[in-house]
Write an enzyme that holds these catalytic residues in place. Sequence first.
Site, short mmCIF file in Angstrom:
data_model
loop_
_atom_site.label_atom_id
_atom_site.label_comp_id
_atom_site.label_asym_id
_atom_site.label_seq_id
_atom_site.Cartn_x
_atom_site.Cartn_y
_atom_site.Cartn_z
CG ASP A 75 17.13 8.13 27.61
OD1 ASP A 75 17.12 7.66 28.77
OD2 ASP A 75 17.97 8.96 27.23
CE LYS A 114 17.88 11.18 30.23
NZ LYS A 114 19.28 10.71 30.46
CG ASN A 174 15.74 12.96 27.38
OD1 ASN A 174 16.64 13.80 27.30
ND2 ASN A 174 15.97 11.67 27.34
#
Length: 205
Positions: free
Chosen positions: A121, A123, A126
Amino acid sequence: MDKLLRSDALKDHLKAKGCAPPRLCKKKQAEKNAVQGAGTNHRSTMPSNAEPHNPDGGVHWSEVMGSETKIFIDMEFVTGGELFDKIVNNGRMREDEARRYFQQLINAVDYCHSRGVYHRDLKPENLLLDACGNLKVSDFGLSALSQQDDGLIHTTCGTPNYVAPEVLKGGGYDGATADLWSCGVILFVLLAGYLPFDDSNLMIL
């Protein structure tokens, strides 16, 4: 929990392990059933980075504690905010600035992959920035280890704008390759200031 984090016993425990004192840590709490529901063991997939000066590019954590219903993580307090906010506020970056962040991102992802951890995840939301402007990878809630006989991951997850096409096809995929796709999308966003793949209709996206 606040009293526990301030206790002398815990401070001595963290000092013995070479960890940052609790006053420099931020507490993150996650529902244990949510972690289990993701099909991963959060403790086992988080890269071991308790050493304060370990240049792995991840948010350092010093201790994981749990009760029957909660998981508590003592972790580094990263004060620079999200890379996403920097892009929103300042627009696209100069090439040299984007290159610096991208190099730090690749170094951090390589560190995780070398230990068999796939983030899944990646991105800008993050990716955090410390007080010196260095990039820190955070939020390993969807991270996974490759545990299948074929060496592939078989669960679909991630943020649609950044996820690799093979993840959405429903078959097995290589976690390292999927992470690198996300890194490429992040690089595009850094340089262009907008997403390469974006649509309100997820099917079209």
